[in-house]
Design an enzyme around this catalytic site. Structure first.
Site, PDB file in Angstrom:
ATOM      1  N   HIS A 188      -3.269   0.383   1.834  1.00 12.85           N
ATOM      2  CA  HIS A 188      -2.436  -0.562   0.996  1.00 12.85           C
ATOM      3  C   HIS A 188      -3.024  -2.114   1.779  1.00 12.85           C
ATOM      4  CE1 HIS A 188       1.265   0.513  -1.175  1.00 12.85           C
ATOM      5  NE2 HIS A 188       0.223   0.966  -0.954  1.00 12.85           N
TER       6      HIS A 188
ATOM      7  N   HIS B  93      -3.338   8.651  -9.056  1.00  9.87           N
ATOM      8  CA  HIS B  93      -3.002   6.923 -10.220  1.00  9.87           C
ATOM      9  C   HIS B  93      -4.642   6.404  -9.602  1.00  9.87           C
ATOM     10  CE1 HIS B  93      -2.376   4.767  -6.719  1.00  9.87           C
ATOM     11  NE2 HIS B  93      -1.476   5.226  -5.465  1.00  9.87           N
TER      12      HIS B  93
ATOM     13  N   GLU C 132       0.855   2.992 -10.428  1.00  7.45           N
ATOM     14  CA  GLU C 132       1.835   3.153  -8.958  1.00  7.45           C
ATOM     15  C   GLU C 132       2.624   2.760  -8.418  1.00  7.45           C
ATOM     16  OE1 GLU C 132       2.696   5.465  -5.566  1.00  7.45           O
ATOM     17  OE2 GLU C 132       1.522   4.152  -5.682  1.00  7.45           O
ATOM     18  N   GLU C 133       1.649   1.541  -8.253  1.00 10.36           N
ATOM     19  CA  GLU C 133       2.162   0.730  -6.950  1.00 10.36           C
ATOM     20  C   GLU C 133       3.291  -0.096  -7.803  1.00 10.36           C
ATOM     21  OE1 GLU C 133       0.459   1.679  -4.037  1.00 10.36           O
ATOM     22  OE2 GLU C 133      -1.293   2.525  -3.888  1.00 10.36           O
TER      23      GLU C 133
ATOM     24  N   ASP D   1      -6.574   4.297  -1.562  1.00 16.46           N
ATOM     25  CA  ASP D   1      -5.219   4.947  -2.167  1.00 16.46           C
ATOM     26  C   ASP D   1      -5.403   4.271  -3.551  1.00 16.46           C
ATOM     27  OD1 ASP D   1      -2.688   5.192  -3.040  1.00 16.46           O
ATOM     28  OD2 ASP D   1      -1.735   3.901  -1.305  1.00 16.46           O
TER      29      ASP D   1
END
Lengths: 339, 345
Positions: A311, A62, A200-201, A172
């Site tokens: 994150h 992603h 995605e998140e 990420d």
């Protein structure tokens, strides 16, 4: 691949605002693949190999990163924000951010610690109380610079530190994107679909559409996953560890992974002396959650980089894990094309 | 002198309480064109006798503290993580997920560990500084080679511009006070002052005003002007408790300060149309004024404070206009405080 990772991580692209990342990726692969950009903004790149495989294979990573979004402009010129993706508010307070298309610098802070009650000092500032200060005094002035819905991104330089560690925001999942770019540039033996997906998140949304479009037989998701190999965690709570190779999970919050692929991944790793580990906790999730239930179901595996402080503005991975994830993915694909 | 440039040089210099060498060197460099500069041997204050002293004049100290809040290494774990303690009252709500500089045998990068939201069971408490670990990316053996207990750890944000005259960095507390004093010296070039001037860039304010106590003694001054930062209102705070950023220096009124000096400063601000605010404190001030006021035979002391947001975090904010107005106000005071007019209280 590390230089590629640096370029990718320093691009800004919170969920729903991935265009900067997408444009960069398109510029890198335009001569190496047949490319479609779908209505959500996913990049679907078909790489023609020298041979046609028995199985249609999709490799996915992603493009989006976690961040914040401007929800209100206060009359005193500060901005109210909400998180986009799962963010611990404690990882945001006291940080620098960039706001909107112009990338205006702001900082997240609040009442001075001296003026807090003993109770308040122990309490993190929640997102509904958090404001961004860009140095302006009134809302009218700010409205010329910032619009509601503007994205707010972490400021976090890319750096290498310690014994082979890399730190930046957005590792990420730009690490997954970097691995795919390298595979595309290197060329493939068999026809392969590579999807660089959005959102995605905020709920595996890009991958849902991309998997429908590609309709693969097998899918491999390249991700970053939660490592807690820090002194405050022990045993199973460490989940996975940096330097011990890519992570292949049997199960997480969204997916029970295809058992054959899971076994095959460890078998391939063993045969080729590549370190490989699994997670010791059912936690997290990734686009596999959407892909493996696409259409009539897709056999899916995820190859993830163990990543500390996921994150947060400071994601950390190990360079050897990164290289090993690339190698393992390539070998695993070779064993799946004609499975 | 360029305000941003001077503030930038000072903010970017390292100088955690008790380890002010780098910022002291920078301070000495910036002061040298104004007079004789010494670094005091015991506590490392930087002091400058400005120009030529006239024995008939009283002496005033212009004080700002050099030190900044930071952390100090107290323990190295077997797997190469650091435990730290605070130097000064760091706002521990800002710690998680910060990149830090570790001043070991060489400068190293570290990260304050945090647990990702996917695994964190309780994110309702801000950690204490003694609960955090710093990830060095090194194994225990290598960490012990490169890092010693007592080494300094610092969150480093260089000075950057925000909108208007606002800037953000670490250590604006109190490098902006130092900048205001340097600007004032510039404004005083060729002007006759009522006082002989000693500049005191003091050490260890954040851990108990220790440099100010010894520097105050050494100066032999009778009067002191302490320039520090004070609280500017942030979102959701009430006007009663704070100054307002951009509205000028805050003149201190407190039982521990010289009311005459406070009044005089106010009068001079009004006469010269310099924006100012009043900051009332009900006893001591929580600044170097507390220590300087009772150093030696005691000193008539006043605080002039620059409004600052997010004090004791790496994202402090100050308005360059406030620094410049502070400089103008101090310069005018030093030239005109004997004008004999009564303050309009």
């Amino acid at each position: 691949m590390i230089n590629e990772l640096e370029r990718l991580c320093l691009l800004d692209g919170i969920s729903g605002s991935e265009s900067e990342v997408r444009e960069y990726i398109l510029s890198q692969i335009k001569d190496n693949a047949e490319i479609t950009v779908d209505p959500l903004g996913n990049v679907i790149a078909f790489c023609k190999g020298r041979k046609k495989p028995k199985n249609k294979i999709m490799v996915s990573a992603h493009m989006d990163e976690v961040g914040m979004i401007v929800t209100y402009i206060n009359s005193d010129g500060t901005l109210k924000i909400s998180p986009v993706g799962g963010i611990d508010p404690r990882a945001v307070f006291g940080k620098r951010v960039r706001v909107g298309k112009q990338g205006i610098l702001g900082v997240i802070g609040g009442k001075a610690v001296h003026n807090l009650s003993a109770d308040e000092r122990k309490k993190p500032v929640s997102f509904d109380k958090m404001t961004v200060d860009i140095g302006a005094d009134n809302g009218e002035e700010v409205k010329k610079l910032v619009s509601l819905g503007d994205s707010v991104r972490f400021v976090s330089p890319f750096c290498r530190y310690g014994n082979g560690f890399v730190k930046c925001k957005a590792i990420d999942d730009r690490a997954g994107c970097a691995i795919m770019l390298r595979m595309i540039r290197a060329g493939v033996e068999y026809d392969t679909y590579f999807t660089f997906v959005v959102q995605e998140e905020i709920g595996l949304r890009g991958a849902t559409a991309a998997a429908y479009t590609v309709a693969p037989d097998y899918a491999f998701v390249l991700e970053s996953t939660t490592a807690a190999d820090i002194p405050s965690a022990s045993g199973a709570d460490r989940v996975c560890e940096l330097g011990k190779g890519p992570v292949v999970s049997f199960m997480d919050r969204h997916t029970v992974y295809d058992n054959e692929l899971y076994e095959l991944a460890f078998c391939v790793a063993r045969e080729n002396n590549i370190p490989c580990q699994t997670k010791t906790k059912i936690a997290g999730g990734n686009d596999a959650g959407a892909i493996h239930v696409s259409r009539g179901g897709v056999k899916t595996a995820a190859i993830s980089l163990p990543c500390r402080y996921l994150h947060s503005p400071c994601c950390v991975i190990n360079e050897n894990d990164f290289e090993n994830a690339y190698t393992l993915t390539k070998l695993l694909l070779d064993r799946t094309y004609n499975k | 002198m360029n305000t941003f440039d001077t503030l930038s040089q000072l903010c970017n210099a390292v100088g955690v309480s008790g380890a002010e060498n780098a910022v002291a060197q920078k301070a000495a460099e910036l002061l040298q064109s104004y007079g004789e500069v010494v670094v005091t041997p015991a506590l490392g204050n930087v002091m400058c006798r400005v120009g030529v002293f006239d024995d008939k004049k009283p002496t005033v100290i212009l004080d700002a503290h050099m030190d900044e809040i930071g952390m100090i290494v107290t323990y190295i774990t077997d797997d190469g993580f650091l435990k730290v303690s605070g130097c000064g009252g760091i706002d521990s709500r800002i710690l998680l997920g910060q990149q830090v500089a570790i001043y070991g045998k060489e400068k190293l990068i570290g990260i304050v560990t945090s647990t990702p939201p996917h695994l964190e069971k309780d994110s309702t408490a801000a950690p204490d500084i003694d609960e955090i670990y710093i990830d060095t990316g090194l194994d225990g053996e290598r960490a012990n080679e490169l890092i010693s207990l007592g080494d300094i750890v610092l969150i480093e944000n260089d000075l950057e511009r925000l909108q208007g005259g606002r800037v953000t960095a670490k250590a604006i507390d109190d490098r902006s006070g130092m900048t205001a004093i340097l600007l004032a010296l510039d404004l005083l070039k060729g002007r006759d002052t009522f006082y002989n001037i000693v500049v005191l860039f003091s050490s260890q304010e954040e851990i108990g005003e220790r440099g100010a106590a010894t520097g105050g003694f050494l100066s032999k001054a009778s009067t002191a002007i302490v320039v520090d930062v004070s609280f500017a209102k942030t979102h959701g705070e009430s006007d009663e408790n704070c100054g307002i950023m951009g509205k000028g220096p805050m003149i201190g009124f407190a039982p521990s300060l010289s009311g005459e000096m406070s009044d005089k400063f106010k009068l001079i601000a009004e006469k010269n149309r310099i924006p100012y605010q009043i900051e009332v404190m009900n006893g001591r001030t929580g600044t170097n004024a507390d220590a300087i006021g009772i150093s030696g035979h005691g000193k008539a002391t006043v605080t002039i404070s620059i409004p600052e947001k997010h004090m004791h975090t790496p994202v402090e904010i100050v308005d360059l206009n406030d620094i410049e107005n502070t400089a103008v106000l101090i310069a005018e005071y030093l030239c005109n405080c004997d004008s004999g007019e009564e303050a309009s209280v």
